[in-house]
Design a protein around this motif. Structure first.
Motif, mmCIF file in Angstrom:
data_model
loop_
_atom_site.group_PDB
_atom_site.id
_atom_site.type_symbol
_atom_site.label_atom_id
_atom_site.label_comp_id
_atom_site.label_asym_id
_atom_site.label_seq_id
_atom_site.Cartn_x
_atom_site.Cartn_y
_atom_site.Cartn_z
ATOM 1 N N GLN A 55 0.846 -1.185 0.000
ATOM 2 C CA GLN A 55 0.000 0.000 0.000
ATOM 3 C C GLN A 55 0.883 1.237 0.000
ATOM 4 O O GLN A 55 1.843 1.322 0.773
ATOM 5 C CB GLN A 55 -0.918 0.000 1.217
ATOM 6 C CG GLN A 55 -1.923 -1.132 1.175
ATOM 7 C CD GLN A 55 -2.867 -1.101 2.363
ATOM 8 O OE1 GLN A 55 -2.558 -0.546 3.410
ATOM 9 N NE2 GLN A 55 -4.033 -1.706 2.194
ATOM 10 N N ILE A 56 0.569 2.166 -0.890
ATOM 11 C CA ILE A 56 1.309 3.419 -1.000
ATOM 12 C C ILE A 56 0.298 4.560 -0.964
ATOM 13 O O ILE A 56 -0.701 4.533 -1.693
ATOM 14 C CB ILE A 56 2.131 3.469 -2.311
ATOM 15 C CG1 ILE A 56 3.203 2.381 -2.295
ATOM 16 C CG2 ILE A 56 2.747 4.851 -2.506
ATOM 17 C CD1 ILE A 56 4.047 2.323 -3.543
ATOM 18 N N ARG A 57 0.580 5.539 -0.130
ATOM 19 C CA ARG A 57 -0.304 6.711 -0.067
ATOM 20 C C ARG A 57 -0.179 7.512 -1.363
ATOM 21 O O ARG A 57 0.911 7.701 -1.888
ATOM 22 C CB ARG A 57 0.059 7.597 1.110
ATOM 23 C CG ARG A 57 -0.261 6.991 2.436
ATOM 24 C CD ARG A 57 -0.125 8.042 3.539
ATOM 25 N NE ARG A 57 -0.357 7.466 4.833
ATOM 26 C CZ ARG A 57 -1.552 7.192 5.340
ATOM 27 N NH1 ARG A 57 -2.629 7.463 4.640
ATOM 28 N NH2 ARG A 57 -1.676 6.657 6.529
ATOM 29 N N ILE A 58 -1.332 7.979 -1.844
ATOM 30 C CA ILE A 58 -1.388 8.777 -3.071
ATOM 31 C C ILE A 58 -2.411 9.880 -2.861
ATOM 32 O O ILE A 58 -3.390 9.702 -2.126
ATOM 33 C CB ILE A 58 -1.742 7.884 -4.285
ATOM 34 C CG1 ILE A 58 -1.542 8.623 -5.598
ATOM 35 C CG2 ILE A 58 -3.147 7.312 -4.155
ATOM 36 C CD1 ILE A 58 -1.554 7.709 -6.820
ATOM 37 N N GLY B 299 -1.272 15.134 -12.030
ATOM 38 C CA GLY B 299 -2.174 15.541 -10.958
ATOM 39 C C GLY B 299 -2.099 14.649 -9.737
ATOM 40 O O GLY B 299 -3.041 14.596 -8.949
ATOM 41 N N LEU B 300 -0.968 13.950 -9.556
ATOM 42 C CA LEU B 300 -0.811 13.013 -8.440
ATOM 43 C C LEU B 300 0.453 13.310 -7.645
ATOM 44 O O LEU B 300 1.466 13.724 -8.215
ATOM 45 C CB LEU B 300 -0.715 11.576 -8.965
ATOM 46 C CG LEU B 300 -1.888 11.046 -9.779
ATOM 47 C CD1 LEU B 300 -1.521 9.715 -10.407
ATOM 48 C CD2 LEU B 300 -3.127 10.915 -8.906
ATOM 49 N N THR B 301 0.398 13.072 -6.344
ATOM 50 C CA THR B 301 1.586 13.045 -5.498
ATOM 51 C C THR B 301 1.600 11.696 -4.788
ATOM 52 O O THR B 301 0.548 11.106 -4.532
ATOM 53 C CB THR B 301 1.603 14.192 -4.464
ATOM 54 O OG1 THR B 301 0.449 14.097 -3.636
ATOM 55 C CG2 THR B 301 1.640 15.551 -5.146
ATOM 56 N N ARG C 254 5.244 14.400 -12.580
ATOM 57 C CA ARG C 254 5.130 14.933 -13.938
ATOM 58 C C ARG C 254 6.077 14.139 -14.820
ATOM 59 O O ARG C 254 7.114 13.661 -14.368
ATOM 60 C CB ARG C 254 5.464 16.421 -13.972
ATOM 61 C CG ARG C 254 4.468 17.229 -13.138
ATOM 62 C CD ARG C 254 4.623 18.714 -13.289
ATOM 63 N NE ARG C 254 5.920 19.166 -12.800
ATOM 64 C CZ ARG C 254 6.410 20.375 -13.041
ATOM 65 N NH1 ARG C 254 5.736 21.240 -13.762
ATOM 66 N NH2 ARG C 254 7.585 20.717 -12.561
ATOM 67 N N VAL C 255 5.713 13.983 -16.064
ATOM 68 C CA VAL C 255 6.456 13.134 -16.989
ATOM 69 C C VAL C 255 7.097 14.006 -18.063
ATOM 70 O O VAL C 255 6.413 14.804 -18.709
ATOM 71 C CB VAL C 255 5.518 12.089 -17.634
ATOM 72 C CG1 VAL C 255 6.278 11.214 -18.615
ATOM 73 C CG2 VAL C 255 4.840 11.240 -16.557
#
Length: 147
Positions: free
Chosen positions: A6-9, A52-54, A95-96
């Motif tokens: 599990q990873i927080r997002i 739009g993700l961290t 960001r990519v």
């Protein structure tokens, strides 16, 4: 059996799409990352595309961002720093960096799959300075094994 970590997002944009496995984790190593904005990639110009993700990657792990093979084959779109690394201490937006190696402009649309992300373990290193053991290969590299 595949274990799941599990990873927080966190979504930082209302249109952000969580990373997904196209065929499930038993068949796909990489999860698709999606754009949250329209971006036109002109030939030869690198651009940052927002997801739009961290993430909060746990210590001892990294997230790697890699090109999608279909974009590379069909449109000559790649990620020049592949694999891009998201370190466990980084809390900014994912960001990519995308680069168009083709001859025509290519537009990424919000919601498009733009990259793959793999979470992998890494080992911390402690350097032991000194002489190296001999090997058959030695210092041979860059074509030393033939065609």
């Amino acid at each position: 059996m595949i274990t799941r970590m599990q990873i927080r997002i966190q979504r930082t944009h209302p249109q952000a799409i969580l990373p997904t496995y196209a065929h499930g984790p038993a068949e796909d190593a990489g999860m698709d990352l999606h754009a949250v904005e329209d971006v036109t990639l002109e030939p030869g110009v690198a651009r940052l595309v927002s997801t739009g993700l961290t993430l909060e990657v746990p210590p001892g792990f990294e997230a790697q961002v890699r090109p999608r093979s279909g974009l590379a084959l069909k449109h000559a779109i790649t990620i020049p720093n592949a694999p891009g690394t998201i370190d466990p201490g980084y809390r900014g937006e994912v960001r990519v960096i995308m680069l168009n190696l083709g001859r025509d402009a290519y537009t990424v649309h919000a919601g498009d799959r733009i990259a793959q992300m793999i979470v992998t373990r890494y080992e911390a290193v402690e350097w032991l300075e000194g002489s190296l053991a001999d090997s058959t290969r030695g210092a041979g590299g860059f074509g030393s094994s033939g065609r």
